[in-house]
Enzyme design. Structure first.
Site, PDB file in Angstrom:
ATOM      1  N   GLY A 183      11.913 -10.606 -13.403  1.00 27.99           N
ATOM      2  CA  GLY A 183      12.614 -11.855 -12.834  1.00 27.99           C
ATOM      3  C   GLY A 183      12.250 -12.020 -11.254  1.00 27.99           C
ATOM      4  O   GLY A 183      12.237 -13.106 -11.046  1.00 27.99           O
ATOM      5  N   LYS A 192      15.598  -0.232  -8.449  1.00 24.97           N
ATOM      6  CA  LYS A 192      16.190   0.789  -9.351  1.00 24.97           C
ATOM      7  C   LYS A 192      14.834   1.702  -9.543  1.00 24.97           C
ATOM      8  O   LYS A 192      13.766   1.460 -10.283  1.00 24.97           O
ATOM      9  CB  LYS A 192      16.315   0.067 -10.770  1.00 24.97           C
ATOM     10  CG  LYS A 192      17.724  -0.662 -10.807  1.00 24.97           C
ATOM     11  CD  LYS A 192      17.783  -1.295 -12.200  1.00 24.97           C
ATOM     12  CE  LYS A 192      18.362  -2.567 -12.189  1.00 24.97           C
ATOM     13  NZ  LYS A 192      17.496  -3.695 -12.370  1.00 24.97           N
ATOM     14  N   GLY A 217      11.034  -5.525 -17.719  1.00 28.87           N
ATOM     15  CA  GLY A 217      11.391  -4.144 -18.208  1.00 28.87           C
ATOM     16  C   GLY A 217      10.447  -3.589 -19.373  1.00 28.87           C
ATOM     17  O   GLY A 217      10.098  -2.526 -19.229  1.00 28.87           O
ATOM     18  N   ARG A 276       8.697 -18.285 -22.420  1.00 27.75           N
ATOM     19  CA  ARG A 276       8.434 -17.349 -23.652  1.00 27.75           C
ATOM     20  C   ARG A 276       8.423 -18.332 -24.816  1.00 27.75           C
ATOM     21  O   ARG A 276       7.733 -17.983 -25.667  1.00 27.75           O
ATOM     22  CB  ARG A 276       9.946 -16.844 -23.935  1.00 27.75           C
ATOM     23  CG  ARG A 276      10.208 -15.543 -22.790  1.00 27.75           C
ATOM     24  CD  ARG A 276      11.323 -14.956 -23.025  1.00 27.75           C
ATOM     25  NE  ARG A 276      11.467 -14.030 -22.126  1.00 27.75           N
ATOM     26  CZ  ARG A 276      12.695 -13.235 -21.633  1.00 27.75           C
ATOM     27  NH1 ARG A 276      13.838 -13.349 -22.535  1.00 27.75           N
ATOM     28  NH2 ARG A 276      12.657 -12.345 -20.594  1.00 27.75           N
TER      29      ARG A 276
HETATM   30  P1  AMP Z   1      14.829  -3.899  -9.559  1.00 28.98           P
HETATM   31  O1  AMP Z   1      15.543  -4.491 -10.384  1.00 28.98           O
HETATM   32  O2  AMP Z   1      14.545  -2.580  -9.615  1.00 28.98           O
HETATM   33  O3  AMP Z   1      13.379  -4.797  -9.392  1.00 28.98           O
HETATM   34  O4  AMP Z   1      15.611  -4.484  -8.241  1.00 28.98           O
HETATM   35  C1  AMP Z   1      15.690  -5.763  -7.684  1.00 28.98           C
HETATM   36  C2  AMP Z   1      16.558  -5.832  -6.574  1.00 28.98           C
HETATM   37  O5  AMP Z   1      16.035  -4.914  -5.591  1.00 28.98           O
HETATM   38  C3  AMP Z   1      16.786  -7.197  -5.973  1.00 28.98           C
HETATM   39  O6  AMP Z   1      17.928  -7.742  -6.177  1.00 28.98           O
HETATM   40  C4  AMP Z   1      16.575  -6.838  -4.441  1.00 28.98           C
HETATM   41  O7  AMP Z   1      17.648  -7.559  -3.564  1.00 28.98           O
HETATM   42  C5  AMP Z   1      16.788  -5.566  -4.282  1.00 28.98           C
HETATM   43  N1  AMP Z   1      16.112  -4.617  -3.102  1.00 28.98           N
HETATM   44  C6  AMP Z   1      14.780  -4.678  -2.884  1.00 28.98           C
HETATM   45  N2  AMP Z   1      14.562  -4.026  -1.760  1.00 28.98           N
HETATM   46  C7  AMP Z   1      15.703  -3.763  -1.325  1.00 28.98           C
HETATM   47  C8  AMP Z   1      16.284  -2.762  -0.241  1.00 28.98           C
HETATM   48  N3  AMP Z   1      15.541  -2.498   0.693  1.00 28.98           N
HETATM   49  N4  AMP Z   1      17.621  -2.659  -0.040  1.00 28.98           N
HETATM   50  C9  AMP Z   1      18.388  -3.023  -1.166  1.00 28.98           C
HETATM   51  N5  AMP Z   1      18.173  -3.381  -2.384  1.00 28.98           N
HETATM   52  C10 AMP Z   1      16.736  -4.163  -2.250  1.00 28.98           C
END
Ligand code: AMP
Length: 402
Positions: free
Chosen positions: A360, A202, A383, A38
């Protein structure tokens, strides 16, 4: 669409310029910077103002002091790092508003740089506070936003402050680059085929992006935890796989997305790695994503899905990726994410495709194998990237245009 002005459109000679950067860099316990991307990306903006003989007043947040003046979150440690990078002495002041701060700013000579203390030492920074904005505005004649990663936040220095500068405001070069690259996907003007890969857990942060990207992509790959709500609504059995915040998922929106996909651009995993518990030593097997047995959890994409997604990536010319394909933090469930990282890096170097990666986790996955150097551009904001793709703009950009 209104054209947004950048630092290249102005001459900053003698102008006191408030430059909002995001120097919220990750550090270790000895205050050593783990990743200075950054800072590095904002250097050209600082240099441009300095080469015009302007006066730079750097403002940024750092960590989460929540309105408290915490020594551990002071920006003082950045002084020698910035001085080294810019090959000039950087001044520092231990406040970001007030009479003393104004005095320091007024003492600046042409071409000098002053770093002010952490904006978040005032809780008003995160509260869109007009009085705080007015105090900050007293420090400059010009406002520049180069903090892409927080440009989606309704924080005083992002949303209110620029409004106090009439036409004397613009974006910096980091922001310009991020917008330029993201627009490749939103305008559909990137070289085709255009592929967007979204993963992670998410769904609420990505569902509107999915809805929007249907209009612009040739392939929209949905993997990781966010695929399960779709599979469930399509009638699949997903066992105990993650359906995060079930109530907040707008089922109608998922139905509407699926019904809009008449070009069949959305691709889900067909097979997944399922586990009998959420840990690295769980028993696992490969399973069709539509028929996961009760109590089992889908934690990674399976070999056929990897093959299918990598095939799409190989033929793509413009690629965007945000979010892991599985729980890549556990080695056992990291193969899908690593394979995608490798395929994107390969497509970039061997097929000359343009690749943009944000978030990240995706960047961390690239870094574990050294693939990050092969990606066309690593976004400074995960984000912020999603918000931009959703709204085709951001709060910070709107405040500059207004
Ligand atoms: P996000 O912040 O929405 O990009 O989510 C990132 C997180 O999603 C990471 O910590 C991953 O471990 C989790 N993740 C990815 N695939 C899965 C899954 N099939 N089940 C549970 N967590 C997941």
């Amino acid at each position: 669409m209104k054209i947004i002005k950048t630092v290249k459109d102005f001459n900053f000679k003698n102008k006191k310029t408030l430059l909002r950067v995001d120097f919220n860099v990750p550090i270790d316990k000895n205050h050593r910077i783990i990743d200075d991307t950054r800072i590095q990306y904002s250097i050209p903006t600082i240099k441009k103002i300095i080469s015009d003989q302007g006066k730079v007043i750097l403002i940024t947040h750092f960590g989460r002091p929540k309105g408290k003046n915490l020594k551990s979150l002071s920006l003082n440690f950045l002084v020698h790092i910035l001085s080294k990078k810019l090959k000039t002495h950087i001044k520092f002041h231990d406040n970001c508003i007030g009479d003393e701060t104004e005095k320091k700013v007024n003492e600046l000579k042409k071409g000098e740089i002053l770093l002010l203390e952490n904006l978040r030492f005032y809780k008003e920074e995160e509260e869109e506070n007009e009085q705080f904005a007015k105090k900050l505005a007293k420090l400059g004649e010009f406002y520049v936003n180069d903090a892409f990663s927080v440009s989606h936040r309704s924080h005083t220095s992002i949303s209110l402050l620029p409004k106090l500068f009439n036409n004397n405001k613009c974006i910096g070069m980091l922001m310009e680059k991020e917008i330029l690259f993201l627009n490749k996907f939103l305008s559909g003007k990137g070289k085709k085929p255009i592929t967007v890969l979204l993963g992670g857990a998410k769904i609420y942060s990505k569902i509107k992006v999915i809805e929007n990207m249907i209009n612009f992509s040739d392939y929209l790959i949905i993997g990781g935890g966010i695929s399960y709500p779709f599979i469930k609504i399509k009638g699949g059995k997903v066992g105990n796989s993650i359906i995060k915040d079930d109530q907040t998922i707008d089922h109608r929106l998922i139905h509407s997305i699926l019904s809009k996909d008449n070009r069949n651009i959305i691709h889900f995993p067909n097979d997944v790695i399922i586990a009998d518990s959420f840990n690295n030593s769980a028993n696992t097997k490969i399973c069709n994503i539509y028929s996961i047995p009760d109590k089992w959890i889908g934690l990674d994409i399976g070999p056929n899905s990897i093959k299918h997604f990598c095939h799409i990536i190989k033929k793509s010319k413009t690629i965007l990726w945000n979010g892991p394909m599985g729980v890549f933090e556990f080695k056992k469930f990291s193969t899908g994410t690593k394979s995608i990282a490798k395929a994107i890096a390969k497509s970039t170097t061997e097929n000359e495709s343009f690749s943009l990666v944000g978030g990240g986790d995706s960047i961390a996955a690239l870094k574990t194998e050294g693939y990050d150097k092969k990606i066309s551009y690593l976004s400074t904001g995960g984000g912020a990237m999603l918000e931009y793709l959703k709204n085709k703009s951001s709060i910070g950009i709107q405040s500059i245009i207004m």
